[in-house]
Structures are given as C-alpha cells and as structure tokens.
Design a protein around this motif. Sequence first.
Motif, PDB file in Angstrom:
ATOM      1  N   UNK A 191       0.853  -1.184   0.000  1.00 15.97           N
ATOM      2  CA  UNK A 191       0.000   0.000   0.000  1.00 15.97           C
ATOM      3  C   UNK A 191       0.889   1.233   0.000  1.00 15.97           C
ATOM      4  N   UNK A 192       0.711   2.083  -0.989  1.00 16.90           N
ATOM      5  CA  UNK A 192       1.499   3.305  -1.111  1.00 16.90           C
ATOM      6  C   UNK A 192       0.562   4.507  -1.091  1.00 16.90           C
ATOM      7  N   UNK A 193       1.034   5.567  -0.473  1.00 11.36           N
ATOM      8  CA  UNK A 193       0.235   6.788  -0.419  1.00 11.36           C
ATOM      9  C   UNK A 193       0.838   7.775   0.551  1.00 11.36           C
ATOM     10  N   UNK A 194       0.395   9.012   0.474  1.00 12.89           N
ATOM     11  CA  UNK A 194       0.881  10.046   1.377  1.00 12.89           C
ATOM     12  C   UNK A 194       0.469   9.726   2.807  1.00 12.89           C
ATOM     13  N   UNK A 195       1.395   9.974   3.733  1.00 11.96           N
ATOM     14  CA  UNK A 195       1.126   9.704   5.133  1.00 11.96           C
ATOM     15  C   UNK A 195       1.467   8.300   5.568  1.00 11.96           C
ATOM     16  N   UNK A 196       1.876   7.443   4.642  1.00 12.82           N
ATOM     17  CA  UNK A 196       2.267   6.078   4.968  1.00 12.82           C
ATOM     18  C   UNK A 196       3.781   5.971   5.028  1.00 12.82           C
ATOM     19  N   UNK A 197       4.251   4.973   5.735  1.00 18.36           N
ATOM     20  CA  UNK A 197       5.702   4.816   5.899  1.00 18.36           C
ATOM     21  C   UNK A 197       6.353   4.125   4.711  1.00 18.36           C
ATOM     22  N   UNK A 198       5.574   3.542   3.824  1.00 19.34           N
ATOM     23  CA  UNK A 198       6.142   2.802   2.697  1.00 19.34           C
ATOM     24  C   UNK A 198       6.752   3.753   1.676  1.00 19.34           C
ATOM     25  N   UNK A 199       7.951   3.414   1.242  1.00 17.99           N
ATOM     26  CA  UNK A 199       8.633   4.174   0.184  1.00 17.99           C
ATOM     27  C   UNK A 199       9.080   3.210  -0.901  1.00 17.99           C
ATOM     28  N   UNK A 200       9.180   3.751  -2.084  1.00 13.02           N
ATOM     29  CA  UNK A 200       9.554   2.962  -3.247  1.00 13.02           C
ATOM     30  C   UNK A 200      10.691   3.660  -3.970  1.00 13.02           C
ATOM     31  N   UNK A 201      11.848   3.035  -3.986  1.00 11.37           N
ATOM     32  CA  UNK A 201      13.000   3.591  -4.696  1.00 11.37           C
ATOM     33  C   UNK A 201      12.983   3.086  -6.135  1.00 11.37           C
ATOM     34  N   UNK A 202      12.747   3.968  -7.095  1.00 13.22           N
ATOM     35  CA  UNK A 202      12.682   3.502  -8.487  1.00 13.22           C
ATOM     36  C   UNK A 202      13.992   2.927  -9.005  1.00 13.22           C
ATOM     37  N   UNK A 203      15.102   3.231  -8.323  1.00 12.41           N
ATOM     38  CA  UNK A 203      16.406   2.814  -8.822  1.00 12.41           C
ATOM     39  C   UNK A 203      16.902   1.530  -8.170  1.00 12.41           C
ATOM     40  N   UNK A 204      16.052   0.832  -7.437  1.00 14.59           N
ATOM     41  CA  UNK A 204      16.447  -0.478  -6.899  1.00 14.59           C
ATOM     42  C   UNK A 204      16.808  -1.421  -8.035  1.00 14.59           C
ATOM     43  N   UNK A 205      17.729  -2.345  -7.744  1.00 12.83           N
ATOM     44  CA  UNK A 205      18.115  -3.307  -8.772  1.00 12.83           C
ATOM     45  C   UNK A 205      16.986  -4.258  -9.116  1.00 12.83           C
ATOM     46  N   UNK A 206      16.179  -4.595  -8.149  1.00 11.41           N
ATOM     47  CA  UNK A 206      15.078  -5.514  -8.400  1.00 11.41           C
ATOM     48  C   UNK A 206      15.510  -6.961  -8.303  1.00 11.41           C
ATOM     49  N   UNK A 207      14.614  -7.828  -8.705  1.00  6.69           N
ATOM     50  CA  UNK A 207      14.876  -9.267  -8.627  1.00  6.69           C
ATOM     51  C   UNK A 207      15.868  -9.679  -9.706  1.00  6.69           C
ATOM     52  N   UNK A 208      16.890 -10.431  -9.291  1.00  7.53           N
ATOM     53  CA  UNK A 208      17.913 -10.884 -10.238  1.00  7.53           C
ATOM     54  C   UNK A 208      17.663 -12.336 -10.617  1.00  7.53           C
ATOM     55  N   UNK A 209      17.469 -12.614 -11.895  1.00  6.16           N
ATOM     56  CA  UNK A 209      17.300 -14.004 -12.323  1.00  6.16           C
ATOM     57  C   UNK A 209      18.553 -14.816 -12.053  1.00  6.16           C
ATOM     58  N   UNK A 210      18.379 -16.069 -11.742  1.00  4.90           N
ATOM     59  CA  UNK A 210      19.515 -16.921 -11.368  1.00  4.90           C
ATOM     60  C   UNK A 210      20.422 -17.232 -12.544  1.00  4.90           C
ATOM     61  N   UNK A 211      19.942 -17.072 -13.755  1.00  2.00           N
ATOM     62  CA  UNK A 211      20.739 -17.452 -14.931  1.00  2.00           C
ATOM     63  C   UNK A 211      21.543 -16.293 -15.522  1.00  2.00           C
ATOM     64  N   UNK A 212      21.478 -15.097 -14.918  1.00  2.00           N
ATOM     65  CA  UNK A 212      22.133 -13.917 -15.479  1.00  2.00           C
ATOM     66  C   UNK A 212      23.504 -13.750 -14.837  1.00  2.00           C
ATOM     67  N   UNK A 213      24.528 -13.512 -15.664  1.00  2.00           N
ATOM     68  CA  UNK A 213      25.876 -13.295 -15.147  1.00  2.00           C
ATOM     69  C   UNK A 213      26.012 -11.895 -14.581  1.00  2.00           C
ATOM     70  N   UNK A 324       0.353  -7.446  -4.976  1.00  2.00           N
ATOM     71  CA  UNK A 324      -0.502  -6.392  -5.503  1.00  2.00           C
ATOM     72  C   UNK A 324      -0.007  -5.041  -4.996  1.00  2.00           C
ATOM     73  N   UNK A 325      -0.009  -4.063  -5.863  1.00  2.13           N
ATOM     74  CA  UNK A 325       0.374  -2.697  -5.500  1.00  2.13           C
ATOM     75  C   UNK A 325      -0.912  -1.884  -5.340  1.00  2.13           C
ATOM     76  N   UNK A 326      -1.254  -1.594  -4.090  1.00  2.68           N
ATOM     77  CA  UNK A 326      -2.495  -0.898  -3.762  1.00  2.68           C
ATOM     78  C   UNK A 326      -2.272   0.600  -3.906  1.00  2.68           C
ATOM     79  N   UNK A 327      -2.936   1.202  -4.901  1.00  5.70           N
ATOM     80  CA  UNK A 327      -2.788   2.628  -5.175  1.00  5.70           C
ATOM     81  C   UNK A 327      -4.063   3.395  -4.859  1.00  5.70           C
ATOM     82  N   UNK A 328      -4.916   2.825  -4.027  1.00  2.00           N
ATOM     83  CA  UNK A 328      -6.192   3.483  -3.739  1.00  2.00           C
ATOM     84  C   UNK A 328      -6.004   4.790  -2.982  1.00  2.00           C
TER      85      UNK A 328
END
Length: 515
Positions: A191-213, A324-328
Amino acid sequence: MTGTDEGRLHTAVLVGPEGEHRRHRKARQKAATRIESTARDARKAQAKARRDAEQAERRNTTYLPSAGESGPAALRTPGRLRLPKHQDTSATLAGQYPFLAEGGLGSSGVFVGQDLYSGGSFVYDPWVLYQQGLITAPNVVLAGIVGSGKSSLAKSLYTRSLPFGRRVYVPGDPKGEHTAVAEAVGGKAIVLGHGLSNRLNPLDEGHRPSTVSDVEWAMQVASRRRDLIGALAETVLDRALSPLEHTAIDLALRDAVRSAEVPILPMVVDRILAPNPADDEDGRLAEDGRLVGHALRRLVAGDLQGLFDGPSTVRFDPSLPMVSLDLSRVAENSTLLSVLMTCSSAWMESALSDPNGGQRWVIYDEAWRLMAYPALLRRMDAQWRMSRHFGIANMLIFHKLSDLDNVGDQGSAMRALASSLLANAETRIVYRQEADQLGSTAAALGLTGTEQKLLPGLGTGQGLWRIKDRSFVVQHQLHPAELAAFDTTTRMTEIARKISDLDVPSGISNDQEES
C-alpha cells in the motif's frame, strides 16, 4: 529338268509345312470367334429372360395408390394437411438440427462456470489452450459495465489458477480491490500513499534471475534505470524527451551510481540540476537538463514527494503467490498514479524475465486510466508482445471497449499501441454493454449480429467469450466464500443496511417518511 517338272516343284513348295501352319491358325481364330459369339448371345438371352421375369413380376404385383387406401382403411381425415411455404435465413434454419452444441474447450484447466448453450461445464486456461494449439496469444481482454460481474470473474480466474502453480502480479490497483484477495491467498499487498511509511525507490536493482551473469546483470540494471528515469520524466512533463535531456539523465545517473551502490532519486535530481564539472565540458549540461531536473524534483521535493525520495521500505518478492500494488490512496492524483505504475512495472520486469519464474498472471485493472500515459502504454505493449517468451498471461480490464478510442488521437502512435493490445489478445470476454456501445464493441471484436444482440440482455456474471474464432456464452459460478471475498459492493450494501436499520420516529406520516 523339263518345264513341267519345275512347276510341280513350286506347287509342292507352296503346299509345304508353312502353308499348313497358316491354314491351321486361321481355323483356330474362326473357332475362337464362334465361341465368343455363342457366349455373348447366351449372356444376352439370360439378361433378356431376367428382364422379362422382373417385368412380369411387377405387372402381377398390386400396389397401394399414392394417396393411400381409400375409405375407412385410410385411417386419416378426408382433408390433406397443407402447410404454407416458409422462407428464412440459414442462420435461423440451423436451429432445426437438434442436439448440436459447441464441443467446449476440454476439461483441463480452471473451472469457470456453465456453458449456457450446451449446459456443460466451462473450463478455461490460457496456458493449456496454448499448449493444445487452440490459441497463439495467452492474453485476455475483459470488458463489462459496472455491476456486471467482471471483477469477480478476474479474481476467480487468477485465484483458481494458484493451485496449478501460477502466481499473480497486480502492478496497479487503483481501487484497492485486490488487497484483501492477496492477503487471503498468502500473498502481499503493498500500500502506497501520502502519510504512509512505505517508500519505493525507483532505482532499486530488483529481482535478479539466477541465470544472469554479473556483467549481463550490470548492463540490464543500468539500462532499466535509464529507461525508468526517462519514463518518469516523460510522465511528469507529458511529452517525449529530447536527445539533450536523455544525455543529461544518463550522465547524472552514471555519476550517482559512482557515489552510491544503490542510488536514490534525489541524487540523480541533484546531479541533473548541478552536473559534475568533469561531465560538463561545454558548460551547457545544466541548461540542457533543467526542465527534466525540475520535473523529477516534483517526486522528491514537490507535491509528489514522500514516496520516492529515499531507500525502499518494501520489497517486491516474486516468490509469493500474489503481489498487488495498492494505489487506492493516490487514485485522485492521476500523475502520481501513473508514476507509481511506471515504477512498479520496472520492478516486475526483472521478475518477469526470469526463465525460472514459472507461469504468471499480470492483471491491469481500470486499464482506461493506465493507457492514457505513453510511457506506461509502451511498457504494457512490450510485455504483451513478450508474453509467450516470459510465460505470462496479461489481463486488461475495461468498462467498455470504446475506451480504446480515447487513447491518443486518431492515427497516432498511442492509438496504434492500444489497438495492438487488443490484437495480441485472442481471448475477449464481454459482459453486459449499454445499447450505445454495441456498434463499437461489435466492430472491435468482429461480432456477428446474433452475438451483438446478446450483450444488452446478459445477466450478472454472464459473458460472451470469444476465443479466437469460437464463441461461448458462460454463466460464471462462485463459491460462497469467493462471493464474500470478491464482493465489490460492500460499502454500498453497508450504507443501505444502516439506512434501513434506522428507526423512524413515531408520529411521522407515510408521506413524510417517504420524503
């Protein structure tokens, strides 16, 4: 020797052995011809005798008249039954053939409900149908007016797929409808929204597939970060970026990565507005990226701050059965909604490209809001085109198919992208439509006149399924537990119940009560 003797000698030669052979051969040929002629005459005589016997038998046989026996033995009324001639189309007369119905899609997959034409069970699974060669694109388009039951169908399809090992990603839930479902199946709703503690860094590396060097992963992360920052800037600016602006973003991002292992967006914004002197050879880099820098500054210090200005406090876990990304909380801010959707799509890209990720549903709810932004539309189009390669099935949920006509101008690139989404979905599910939408819906899906007439009269949970060139009318069936979990009318029913529970004070007349 005298002349008389010579003549006798020649005569002896002519009647010698060779002459005798010639006479015998002719005699044999004549005898064979006589035998064949005799046999042929015999066959003709037999055929004639057989015909004569058949004719004699027919002459000696008594038949009933064509109108039947006369008198009481006829067992019928005196007048003949006469019916008027009837002319109709082949589509109508096809109904005169009894016991014919669509064979269905088989029994392998997810149970949906009842086929209203055949009365049998209706089962659907895009991965099974793809393996059987019945479809070539596993994507689904679902359209229906409010209250027709389309949301329940979407939730039912993906939750019933979980026992088969599938996972579910909802990159943007503008109304928060999928949050309760995600928690009920053991997944997670961010759940993301103003007043919430959740933050999202767009520059995170994200999930790395196991087959990628390591080298491939570094290149993928750098490319994804560049594309993401460019998409965020385009969304805020509401236009395409120039080559100079792309260069400013690229140099600022490279400088931020040198100073931090996991950069955050404020670092990139600062370097766009105040470039590193080593990168600014002609002194014009700050001017080239000024508009982009101020656009991105809205995300870290302006009216959109609080969600992207620090390290991520939440993590996208692709191993969960559902995310699920709750944007309500931000649904009223269309710009912020599109920015969050862009970030979440970038989060998912690395997970979707993992060859060991398995088969997954990707649900785009309230798609009419998401397709208004070119950056999001391009990402969606790329994921739809790569669905078979990634092993995913995308589902696009509309109110009506004419929403596609509101994407961009006629003949624009955005309109072409929106149309390609429909073209890359061989499963089209249409729930009840208003009368003024029938023409556009029929044109978009290539419906027949009979199918078009069905749409206004469909009940709740009833839908017209077009799977490639085959059509089904299906009644969706829900378990009571599903009905309670998928209900989207809770607020309306609660308010109505509270109003009905209010006690009417005594002494008020019926007219006053009604008013």
